[in-house]
Design a protein around this motif. Sequence first.
Motif, PDB file in Angstrom:
ATOM      1  N   GLU A   1       0.830  -1.208   0.000  1.00 10.07           N
ATOM      2  CA  GLU A   1       0.000   0.000   0.000  1.00 10.07           C
ATOM      3  C   GLU A   1       0.864   1.258   0.000  1.00 10.07           C
ATOM      4  N   ILE A   2       1.952   1.232   0.781  1.00 11.14           N
ATOM      5  CA  ILE A   2       2.845   2.393   0.851  1.00 11.14           C
ATOM      6  C   ILE A   2       3.475   2.659  -0.514  1.00 11.14           C
ATOM      7  N   LEU A   3       3.966   1.597  -1.165  1.00  9.99           N
ATOM      8  CA  LEU A   3       4.598   1.755  -2.476  1.00  9.99           C
ATOM      9  C   LEU A   3       3.613   2.326  -3.488  1.00  9.99           C
ATOM     10  N   SER A   4       2.389   1.820  -3.457  1.00  9.65           N
ATOM     11  CA  SER A   4       1.370   2.317  -4.379  1.00  9.65           C
ATOM     12  C   SER A   4       1.051   3.778  -4.097  1.00  9.65           C
TER      13      SER A   4
ATOM     14  N   THR B   1       8.001   1.868  -7.572  1.00  9.54           N
ATOM     15  CA  THR B   1       7.921   0.578  -8.245  1.00  9.54           C
ATOM     16  C   THR B   1       8.354  -0.555  -7.321  1.00  9.54           C
ATOM     17  N   PRO B   2       7.521  -1.590  -7.162  1.00  7.34           N
ATOM     18  CA  PRO B   2       7.930  -2.748  -6.356  1.00  7.34           C
ATOM     19  C   PRO B   2       9.221  -3.364  -6.899  1.00  7.34           C
ATOM     20  N   TYR B   3      10.065  -3.865  -6.008  1.00  5.87           N
ATOM     21  CA  TYR B   3      11.339  -4.526  -6.330  1.00  5.87           C
ATOM     22  C   TYR B   3      12.402  -3.554  -6.856  1.00  5.87           C
ATOM     23  N   SER B   4      12.104  -2.267  -6.870  1.00  6.23           N
ATOM     24  CA  SER B   4      13.116  -1.282  -7.260  1.00  6.23           C
ATOM     25  C   SER B   4      14.100  -1.083  -6.108  1.00  6.23           C
ATOM     26  N   MET B   5      15.199  -0.366  -6.382  1.00  3.79           N
ATOM     27  CA  MET B   5      16.170  -0.054  -5.334  1.00  3.79           C
ATOM     28  C   MET B   5      15.500   0.688  -4.183  1.00  3.79           C
TER      29      MET B   5
END
Length: 294
Positions: free
Chosen positions: A126-129, A134-138
């Motif tokens: 939820e935080i990333l969204s 982007t998920p799995y990004s640095m």
Amino acid sequence: MACFLVFLLFFLVAVEAYHAALPADVYWKSVLPNTPMPSAIHDVTRPGVFADEKWDQQDDVFAHYGHAAVTPSQIPDPSVTVFFLEKDLHPGAKMTLHFIRTVAGATLLPRQAADSIPFSSAKLPEILSRLSITPYSMEAKAMKKTLQDCEEPAIEGETKYCATSVEAMVDFSTSSLGTRDVQALSTAVDREGIPTQVYSISKVQKQPSSKAVVCHGEKYPYAVFYCHTTSAEAFKVSVVGKDGTKVEGVATCHTDTAGYNPEHVAFKLLHVKPGTVPICHFLPQSDIVWIPNK
């Protein structure tokens, strides 16, 4: 940067422009009227003081003594004096030092804004969204690690808290120390981008307390500080670099290391064991030590 954070930054700029004081300044002065705000806090409450967050910035090897081991490979330059003993801290001593910011670019949000954003590993998707990361990004990996660091239990004898606002940091630090009569100290360098070099110690001032709260800057889209109580002595240390750079440094010597991870690089570099002698280091520019005045 996510639209949500952009909005918050515009909000901060507007407050500073039209009201001449940021929420952090107002709260600080109301609670700590006799305590100067250190540069490590002042800078992250001012949008645009630094460039965008540097997600590949060097990790703070001083933040997590009690858990995952820090290895020599995590010290980028073996010639730099990262850890030392208290006997080495005296006028005339020379050390090869590199004063760094372990975080750069992140802004410390007002409490109301920070508290409106979830802050837990369980809420990471939820935080990333919400922050358009982007998920799995640095960035996402760094955020995941910060949340895990904040959620791991404190080592025995310490309490810890991850502060996402100045107000939260002030409240935790003063309540942990049992007083609002405190100093908040951070390392101040007279210019940015100074190289690794030999510094000469010109002055050492031991501070009056062995009880402290240390707050370490963590990697996150907005500023987060990993704060913990510790048994440590603090020193104000004036040093001058070979190129003339002047630094008003802050060093801490951790006096009770019995509960620290014996595999931490500090013990390897100094050839000592946990609980035997104080372990000392200079604070990165992003870190703050809080100590009572009495």
